[in-house]
Write a protein that holds these residues in place. Structure first.
Motif, mmCIF file in Angstrom:
data_model
loop_
_atom_site.group_PDB
_atom_site.id
_atom_site.type_symbol
_atom_site.label_atom_id
_atom_site.label_comp_id
_atom_site.label_asym_id
_atom_site.label_seq_id
_atom_site.Cartn_x
_atom_site.Cartn_y
_atom_site.Cartn_z
ATOM 1 N N LYS A 1 47.312 53.102 52.346
ATOM 2 C CA LYS A 1 46.079 54.189 51.728
ATOM 3 C C LYS A 1 46.703 55.584 51.125
ATOM 4 C CE LYS A 1 44.999 52.734 56.075
ATOM 5 N NZ LYS A 1 44.709 51.369 55.630
ATOM 6 N N PRO A 2 45.498 56.155 50.600
ATOM 7 C CA PRO A 2 44.963 57.276 50.087
ATOM 8 C C PRO A 2 46.613 58.418 50.425
ATOM 9 C CG PRO A 2 43.644 56.734 51.119
ATOM 10 C CD PRO A 2 43.859 56.475 51.824
ATOM 11 N N PRO A 3 47.079 58.741 49.733
ATOM 12 C CA PRO A 3 46.307 58.936 47.930
ATOM 13 C C PRO A 3 47.004 58.020 46.677
ATOM 14 C CG PRO A 3 48.532 60.401 47.881
ATOM 15 C CD PRO A 3 48.271 59.997 49.699
ATOM 16 N N PHE A 4 46.615 57.375 46.271
ATOM 17 C CA PHE A 4 46.899 55.622 45.888
ATOM 18 C C PHE A 4 46.480 55.661 44.194
ATOM 19 C CE2 PHE A 4 43.064 53.911 47.861
ATOM 20 C CZ PHE A 4 43.148 53.381 47.191
ATOM 21 N N THR A 5 46.784 55.326 43.807
ATOM 22 C CA THR A 5 46.783 54.709 41.716
ATOM 23 C C THR A 5 47.244 53.582 41.914
ATOM 24 O OG1 THR A 5 47.034 57.319 41.347
ATOM 25 C CG2 THR A 5 46.708 55.374 39.425
ATOM 26 N N ILE A 6 45.828 52.931 41.131
ATOM 27 C CA ILE A 6 46.255 51.481 40.554
ATOM 28 C C ILE A 6 45.512 51.243 38.956
ATOM 29 C CG2 ILE A 6 44.793 48.961 40.910
ATOM 30 C CD1 ILE A 6 44.018 49.737 43.241
ATOM 31 N N ALA A 7 46.494 50.643 37.980
ATOM 32 C CA ALA A 7 46.420 50.757 36.565
ATOM 33 C C ALA A 7 47.105 49.883 36.357
ATOM 34 C CB ALA A 7 46.861 51.930 36.248
ATOM 35 N N PHE A 8 45.761 49.237 35.323
ATOM 36 C CA PHE A 8 46.093 47.700 34.865
ATOM 37 C C PHE A 8 45.439 47.771 32.834
ATOM 38 C CE2 PHE A 8 42.528 47.556 36.476
ATOM 39 C CZ PHE A 8 41.759 46.314 35.820
ATOM 40 N N TRP A 9 46.185 46.927 32.431
ATOM 41 C CA TRP A 9 45.646 46.540 30.886
ATOM 42 C C TRP A 9 44.364 45.791 31.170
ATOM 43 C CZ3 TRP A 9 44.911 49.177 26.363
ATOM 44 C CH2 TRP A 9 45.800 50.409 25.844
ATOM 45 N N ALA A 10 43.283 44.738 30.896
ATOM 46 C CA ALA A 10 42.846 44.188 30.811
ATOM 47 C C ALA A 10 41.634 43.281 29.630
ATOM 48 C CB ALA A 10 41.795 44.074 32.305
ATOM 49 N N ASN A 11 41.620 42.552 29.310
ATOM 50 C CA ASN A 11 40.730 41.891 27.941
ATOM 51 C C ASN A 11 40.272 40.807 28.746
ATOM 52 O OD1 ASN A 11 39.285 41.123 25.777
ATOM 53 N ND2 ASN A 11 41.204 41.193 24.508
ATOM 54 N N PRO A 12 38.144 41.292 29.541
ATOM 55 C CA PRO A 12 37.477 39.980 29.384
ATOM 56 C C PRO A 12 37.027 39.129 28.276
ATOM 57 C CG PRO A 12 36.730 42.304 30.116
ATOM 58 C CD PRO A 12 37.868 42.485 29.761
ATOM 59 N N SER A 13 36.956 38.153 28.991
ATOM 60 C CA SER A 13 35.954 37.420 27.996
ATOM 61 C C SER A 13 35.188 36.620 28.025
ATOM 62 C CB SER A 13 37.028 36.067 27.661
ATOM 63 O OG SER A 13 36.977 34.675 28.470
ATOM 64 N N GLN A 14 34.621 36.650 29.888
ATOM 65 C CA GLN A 14 33.495 36.357 29.816
ATOM 66 C C GLN A 14 32.700 37.975 29.730
ATOM 67 O OE1 GLN A 14 31.975 34.180 29.353
ATOM 68 N NE2 GLN A 14 32.992 32.610 29.096
ATOM 69 N N GLY A 15 31.505 38.735 30.152
ATOM 70 C CA GLY A 15 31.040 39.559 30.533
ATOM 71 C C GLY A 15 30.061 39.688 31.374
ATOM 72 N N TYR A 16 29.038 38.491 31.325
ATOM 73 C CA TYR A 16 28.218 38.571 32.855
ATOM 74 C C TYR A 16 29.163 37.340 34.138
ATOM 75 C CZ TYR A 16 25.189 40.846 29.014
ATOM 76 O OH TYR A 16 25.188 41.122 28.246
ATOM 77 N N LYS A 17 30.112 38.139 34.121
ATOM 78 C CA LYS A 17 30.330 37.465 35.827
ATOM 79 C C LYS A 17 30.874 38.321 36.796
ATOM 80 C CE LYS A 17 31.192 32.540 34.310
ATOM 81 N NZ LYS A 17 32.174 31.348 33.634
ATOM 82 N N ASN A 18 31.325 38.278 37.823
ATOM 83 C CA ASN A 18 31.810 38.831 38.699
ATOM 84 C C ASN A 18 33.364 38.880 38.476
ATOM 85 O OD1 ASN A 18 33.240 40.315 40.833
ATOM 86 N ND2 ASN A 18 32.151 39.428 42.455
ATOM 87 N N LEU A 19 34.218 39.029 38.029
ATOM 88 C CA LEU A 19 35.746 38.958 37.317
ATOM 89 C C LEU A 19 36.965 39.852 38.320
ATOM 90 C CD1 LEU A 19 34.932 38.372 33.865
ATOM 91 C CD2 LEU A 19 35.367 36.978 35.067
ATOM 92 N N TRP A 20 37.712 38.697 39.311
ATOM 93 C CA TRP A 20 38.306 39.713 40.144
ATOM 94 C C TRP A 20 39.822 39.989 39.024
ATOM 95 C CZ3 TRP A 20 38.067 40.040 45.253
ATOM 96 C CH2 TRP A 20 39.215 40.256 46.093
ATOM 97 N N VAL A 21 39.979 41.480 39.729
ATOM 98 C CA VAL A 21 41.379 41.564 39.143
ATOM 99 C C VAL A 21 42.431 41.431 39.571
ATOM 100 C CG1 VAL A 21 42.340 43.698 37.513
ATOM 101 C CG2 VAL A 21 40.493 42.841 36.732
ATOM 102 N N PHE A 22 42.195 42.399 41.112
ATOM 103 C CA PHE A 22 43.481 42.795 42.013
ATOM 104 C C PHE A 22 43.024 42.970 43.330
ATOM 105 C CE2 PHE A 22 45.907 46.246 43.792
ATOM 106 C CZ PHE A 22 47.032 45.472 44.126
ATOM 107 N N GLY A 23 43.334 42.646 44.238
ATOM 108 C CA GLY A 23 42.862 43.438 45.420
ATOM 109 C C GLY A 23 43.399 41.747 46.586
ATOM 110 N N ASN A 24 41.886 42.214 47.808
ATOM 111 C CA ASN A 24 42.503 42.100 48.697
ATOM 112 C C ASN A 24 41.039 41.974 49.578
ATOM 113 O OD1 ASN A 24 42.076 41.924 51.783
ATOM 114 N ND2 ASN A 24 44.193 41.730 52.086
ATOM 115 N N ASN A 25 40.840 40.283 49.650
ATOM 116 C CA ASN A 25 38.962 39.955 50.180
ATOM 117 C C ASN A 25 38.729 40.278 51.253
ATOM 118 O OD1 ASN A 25 40.378 37.806 49.425
ATOM 119 N ND2 ASN A 25 38.107 37.098 50.078
ATOM 120 N N ASP A 26 39.814 40.820 52.620
ATOM 121 C CA ASP A 26 39.683 40.059 53.517
ATOM 122 C C ASP A 26 39.933 41.799 53.963
ATOM 123 O OD1 ASP A 26 39.929 39.023 56.265
ATOM 124 O OD2 ASP A 26 42.141 39.267 56.781
ATOM 125 N N GLY A 27 38.664 42.731 53.744
ATOM 126 C CA GLY A 27 38.542 43.977 53.969
ATOM 127 C C GLY A 27 38.869 45.402 53.811
#
Length: 259
Positions: A98-124
């Motif tokens: 819960k807030p406060p929080f910070t999420i930080a990372f490096w990423a280098n996507p190889s595709q530009g026109y897609k929905n690319l999941w990095v991190f998280g929870n898809n259940d709300g």
């Protein structure tokens, strides 16, 4: 906007000249995946105090993890022809994030026109993505209303390693790329709110608190299936249970490049 070269010079100065390390920021991260493992590893280690090591799940039985040189040590590489994800244990501290929080990372996507999941929870809960070359943060609030914040088009460059961060201090949500706060667009219940184009999204307390969730957190793809798999490289994922300042974000990025 900070150029990639200037940002690299800045974090190199901090990492080498001053010697501050992200692990010395107090209080330190509650989650830290360095992603320094070797190809074939079935776990990625959480080097924070909780040690919530994440296990691999592959779409094809013959597939295995792939690690390549990253910002510091190795980084994990995700490929479209061999989707995989890392699942964080159910008992992790992220369930109570819960807030406060910070999420930080490096990423280098190889595709530009897609929905690319990095991190998280898809259940709300929350998710962090690279969405059609935009940095994308999503959450469902305490009222059950889904929100999406996105940075400008092409800010999440394809085939370029950049540092990304989400900061929620309980009153504002801010997105950073390479240490610089970004302009934001807002979507609520799938509709774009054209009247909002600020750098800080503010709302009432219930609106900025992610809803409670039962699902697991993952890196690189959905938990329940392999939709929206990341394609490219992810490195050095941090989660803090406080809002980091912009200077602290640069320090966190610097540790990832410290030789």
């Amino acid at each position: 906007m900070l150029s990639r070269k200037i940002f690299n010079l800045t974090i190199s100065f901090i990492a080498v000249g001053i010697g501050i390390r992200a692990t010395e920021i107090s209080p330190g991260p509650i989650i830290h995946y360095r992603l320094d493992e070797n190809s074939g590893s079935t776990l990625v280690a959480d080097t924070a105090a909780g040690r919530h090591d994440a296990r691999i799940i592959v779409a094809q039985p013959e597939s295995q993890s792939e690690f390549v040189p990253g910002q510091h040590g190795n980084a994990v590489k995700f490929r479209a022809d061999a989707p995989m994800r890392f699942v964080i244990p159910e008992n992790s501290v992220l369930k109570a994030l819960k807030p406060p929080f910070t999420i930080a990372f490096w990423a280098n996507p190889s595709q530009g026109y897609k929905n690319l999941w990095v991190f998280g929870n898809n259940d709300g809960g929350i998710s962090v993505r690279i969405f059609y070359q935009m940095f994308d943060f999503r959450w469902t609030d305490q009222h059950g209303v889904p929100h999406i914040l996105q940075t400008p088009k092409f800010s999440a460059a394809m085939n370029a390693m950049q540092h990304y961060a989400v900061v929620n201090d309980g009153q504002r949500i801010m997105l950073y790329i390479n240490g610089e706060i970004q302009k934001l667009s807002l979507h609520i219940r799938g509709a774009k709110i054209d009247s909002f184009h600020g750098q800080e999204y503010t709302g009432d307390a219930a609106e900025l608190i992610p809803a409670n969730t039962a699902g697991d957190y993952t890196i690189g793809g959905y938990y329940y299936n392999f939709a929206y798999p990341f394609e490219g490289i992810i490195d050095d994922l941090f989660v803090f249970n406080r809002a980091l300042s912009s200077d602290e974000l640069v320090t966190v990025a610097a540790e990832s490049c410290n030789p």
